[in-house]
Scaffold this motif. Structure first.
Motif, PDB file in Angstrom:
ATOM      1  N   ASN A 259      41.075  34.210  44.341  1.00  0.00           N
ATOM      2  CA  ASN A 259      40.876  34.904  45.611  1.00  0.00           C
ATOM      3  C   ASN A 259      41.374  36.353  45.533  1.00  0.00           C
ATOM      4  O   ASN A 259      42.191  36.794  46.347  1.00  0.00           O
ATOM      5  N   VAL A 260      40.874  37.081  44.551  1.00  0.00           N
ATOM      6  CA  VAL A 260      41.342  38.443  44.303  1.00  0.00           C
ATOM      7  C   VAL A 260      40.914  39.400  45.402  1.00  0.00           C
ATOM      8  O   VAL A 260      39.900  39.203  46.070  1.00  0.00           O
ATOM      9  N   ARG A 261      41.704  40.424  45.577  1.00  0.00           N
ATOM     10  CA  ARG A 261      41.363  41.504  46.498  1.00  0.00           C
ATOM     11  C   ARG A 261      40.846  42.638  45.620  1.00  0.00           C
ATOM     12  O   ARG A 261      41.576  43.169  44.802  1.00  0.00           O
ATOM     13  N   GLY A 262      39.580  42.965  45.767  1.00  0.00           N
ATOM     14  CA  GLY A 262      38.956  43.983  44.923  1.00  0.00           C
ATOM     15  C   GLY A 262      37.783  43.389  44.164  1.00  0.00           C
ATOM     16  O   GLY A 262      37.121  42.474  44.646  1.00  0.00           O
ATOM     17  N   ARG A 263      37.546  43.881  42.957  1.00  0.00           N
ATOM     18  CA  ARG A 263      36.400  43.416  42.168  1.00  0.00           C
ATOM     19  C   ARG A 263      36.601  42.001  41.665  1.00  0.00           C
ATOM     20  O   ARG A 263      37.644  41.666  41.126  1.00  0.00           O
ATOM     21  N   ALA A 264      35.563  41.192  41.847  1.00  0.00           N
ATOM     22  CA  ALA A 264      35.590  39.796  41.408  1.00  0.00           C
ATOM     23  C   ALA A 264      34.227  39.417  40.864  1.00  0.00           C
ATOM     24  O   ALA A 264      33.197  39.911  41.338  1.00  0.00           O
ATOM     25  N   ARG A 265      34.222  38.539  39.850  1.00  0.00           N
ATOM     26  CA  ARG A 265      32.960  37.988  39.332  1.00  0.00           C
ATOM     27  C   ARG A 265      32.678  36.692  40.060  1.00  0.00           C
ATOM     28  O   ARG A 265      33.543  35.821  40.147  1.00  0.00           O
ATOM     29  N   GLU A 266      31.442  36.571  40.586  1.00  0.00           N
ATOM     30  CA  GLU A 266      31.060  35.399  41.361  1.00  0.00           C
ATOM     31  C   GLU A 266      29.733  34.839  40.854  1.00  0.00           C
ATOM     32  O   GLU A 266      28.929  35.544  40.265  1.00  0.00           O
ATOM     33  N   GLN A 267      29.528  33.559  41.124  1.00  0.00           N
ATOM     34  CA  GLN A 267      28.247  32.916  40.843  1.00  0.00           C
ATOM     35  C   GLN A 267      27.420  32.936  42.121  1.00  0.00           C
ATOM     36  O   GLN A 267      27.941  32.633  43.197  1.00  0.00           O
TER      37      GLN A 267
ATOM     38  N   ARG B 111      15.510  30.166  42.757  1.00  0.00           N
ATOM     39  CA  ARG B 111      16.512  29.097  42.729  1.00  0.00           C
ATOM     40  C   ARG B 111      17.415  29.142  41.493  1.00  0.00           C
ATOM     41  O   ARG B 111      18.140  28.218  41.210  1.00  0.00           O
ATOM     42  N   ARG B 112      17.392  30.239  40.767  1.00  0.00           N
ATOM     43  CA  ARG B 112      18.235  30.367  39.578  1.00  0.00           C
ATOM     44  C   ARG B 112      19.625  30.876  39.955  1.00  0.00           C
ATOM     45  O   ARG B 112      19.796  31.581  40.944  1.00  0.00           O
ATOM     46  N   TRP B 113      20.582  30.530  39.105  1.00  0.00           N
ATOM     47  CA  TRP B 113      21.956  31.005  39.247  1.00  0.00           C
ATOM     48  C   TRP B 113      22.145  32.243  38.399  1.00  0.00           C
ATOM     49  O   TRP B 113      21.531  32.384  37.340  1.00  0.00           O
ATOM     50  N   PHE B 114      23.012  33.148  38.864  1.00  0.00           N
ATOM     51  CA  PHE B 114      23.330  34.352  38.109  1.00  0.00           C
ATOM     52  C   PHE B 114      24.736  34.806  38.476  1.00  0.00           C
ATOM     53  O   PHE B 114      25.371  34.246  39.369  1.00  0.00           O
ATOM     54  N   LEU B 115      25.237  35.805  37.772  1.00  0.00           N
ATOM     55  CA  LEU B 115      26.566  36.346  38.016  1.00  0.00           C
ATOM     56  C   LEU B 115      26.461  37.684  38.741  1.00  0.00           C
ATOM     57  O   LEU B 115      25.557  38.469  38.462  1.00  0.00           O
ATOM     58  N   ALA B 116      27.384  37.907  39.641  1.00  0.00           N
ATOM     59  CA  ALA B 116      27.454  39.187  40.351  1.00  0.00           C
ATOM     60  C   ALA B 116      28.902  39.660  40.351  1.00  0.00           C
ATOM     61  O   ALA B 116      29.823  38.851  40.443  1.00  0.00           O
ATOM     62  N   GLU B 117      29.066  40.965  40.242  1.00  0.00           N
ATOM     63  CA  GLU B 117      30.393  41.546  40.406  1.00  0.00           C
ATOM     64  C   GLU B 117      30.403  42.215  41.761  1.00  0.00           C
ATOM     65  O   GLU B 117      29.565  43.069  42.054  1.00  0.00           O
ATOM     66  N   ARG B 118      31.368  41.782  42.617  1.00  0.00           N
ATOM     67  CA  ARG B 118      31.403  42.249  44.001  1.00  0.00           C
ATOM     68  C   ARG B 118      32.826  42.632  44.371  1.00  0.00           C
ATOM     69  O   ARG B 118      33.789  41.981  43.984  1.00  0.00           O
TER      70      ARG B 118
ATOM     71  N   PHE C  90      24.699  42.805  38.489  1.00  0.00           N
ATOM     72  CA  PHE C  90      24.102  41.473  38.511  1.00  0.00           C
ATOM     73  C   PHE C  90      23.662  41.142  37.098  1.00  0.00           C
ATOM     74  O   PHE C  90      23.048  41.976  36.423  1.00  0.00           O
ATOM     75  N   HIS C  91      23.968  39.925  36.635  1.00  0.00           N
ATOM     76  CA  HIS C  91      23.629  39.538  35.272  1.00  0.00           C
ATOM     77  C   HIS C  91      23.220  38.073  35.226  1.00  0.00           C
ATOM     78  O   HIS C  91      23.735  37.255  35.989  1.00  0.00           O
ATOM     79  N   THR C  92      22.336  37.760  34.286  1.00  0.00           N
ATOM     80  CA  THR C  92      22.072  36.362  33.991  1.00  0.00           C
ATOM     81  C   THR C  92      23.266  35.845  33.189  1.00  0.00           C
ATOM     82  O   THR C  92      24.055  36.629  32.658  1.00  0.00           O
ATOM     83  N   PHE C  93      23.394  34.541  33.075  1.00  0.00           N
ATOM     84  CA  PHE C  93      24.482  33.982  32.273  1.00  0.00           C
ATOM     85  C   PHE C  93      24.296  34.351  30.795  1.00  0.00           C
ATOM     86  O   PHE C  93      25.262  34.564  30.079  1.00  0.00           O
ATOM     87  N   GLU C  94      23.043  34.451  30.354  1.00  0.00           N
ATOM     88  CA  GLU C  94      22.764  34.834  28.971  1.00  0.00           C
ATOM     89  C   GLU C  94      23.210  36.276  28.708  1.00  0.00           C
ATOM     90  O   GLU C  94      23.783  36.569  27.666  1.00  0.00           O
ATOM     91  N   GLN C  95      22.938  37.172  29.647  1.00  0.00           N
ATOM     92  CA  GLN C  95      23.369  38.563  29.490  1.00  0.00           C
ATOM     93  C   GLN C  95      24.888  38.654  29.435  1.00  0.00           C
ATOM     94  O   GLN C  95      25.449  39.373  28.626  1.00  0.00           O
ATOM     95  N   ALA C  96      25.558  37.916  30.298  1.00  0.00           N
ATOM     96  CA  ALA C  96      27.015  37.940  30.340  1.00  0.00           C
ATOM     97  C   ALA C  96      27.607  37.392  29.044  1.00  0.00           C
ATOM     98  O   ALA C  96      28.591  37.916  28.546  1.00  0.00           O
ATOM     99  N   ALA C  97      27.003  36.340  28.491  1.00  0.00           N
ATOM    100  CA  ALA C  97      27.497  35.780  27.233  1.00  0.00           C
ATOM    101  C   ALA C  97      27.313  36.780  26.094  1.00  0.00           C
ATOM    102  O   ALA C  97      28.166  36.900  25.232  1.00  0.00           O
TER     103      ALA C  97
END
Length: 92
Positions: free
Chosen positions: A48-56, A64-71, A81-88
């Motif tokens: 539960n960080v205050r500031g930048r966090a990586r979320e699904q 209907r696909r899942w991806f990662l976002a930094e918010r 915004f990244h796919t899981f493949e890009q993040a890996a």
């Protein structure tokens, strides 16, 4: 209204998406050996960080696909915004 950029479909309104919470949570290797307290820690405790966090996020009303976002959790501004493949690939 927030705008999110699905890495598969492009920019869309926030109403099309569902947040799946904190990203990068690693499931324990042998769940059968965990105590109740250890399992509860894995299942429920988040930074539960205050500031930048990586979320699904899921594009629930689109591809209907899942991806990662930094918010930024304070300003709600998205920083990527990244796919899981890009993040890996970025971690290698």
């Amino acid at each position: 209204m927030l705008m999110l950029t699905c890495p598969y479909c492009g920019p869309r309104a926030e109403t099309e998406f569902t947040c799946g919470g904190e990203a990068d949570i690693v499931r324990p290797q042998d769940c059968d050996t965990l105590t109740d307290a250890q399992w509860a820690d894995y299942a429920f405790m988040r930074k539960n960080v205050r500031g930048r966090a990586r979320e699904q996020w899921q594009h629930a009303h689109g591809c209907r696909r899942w991806f990662l976002a930094e918010r930024d959790t304070v300003s709600h501004e998205f920083h990527g915004f990244h796919t899981f493949e890009q993040a890996a690939g970025e971690r290698r």
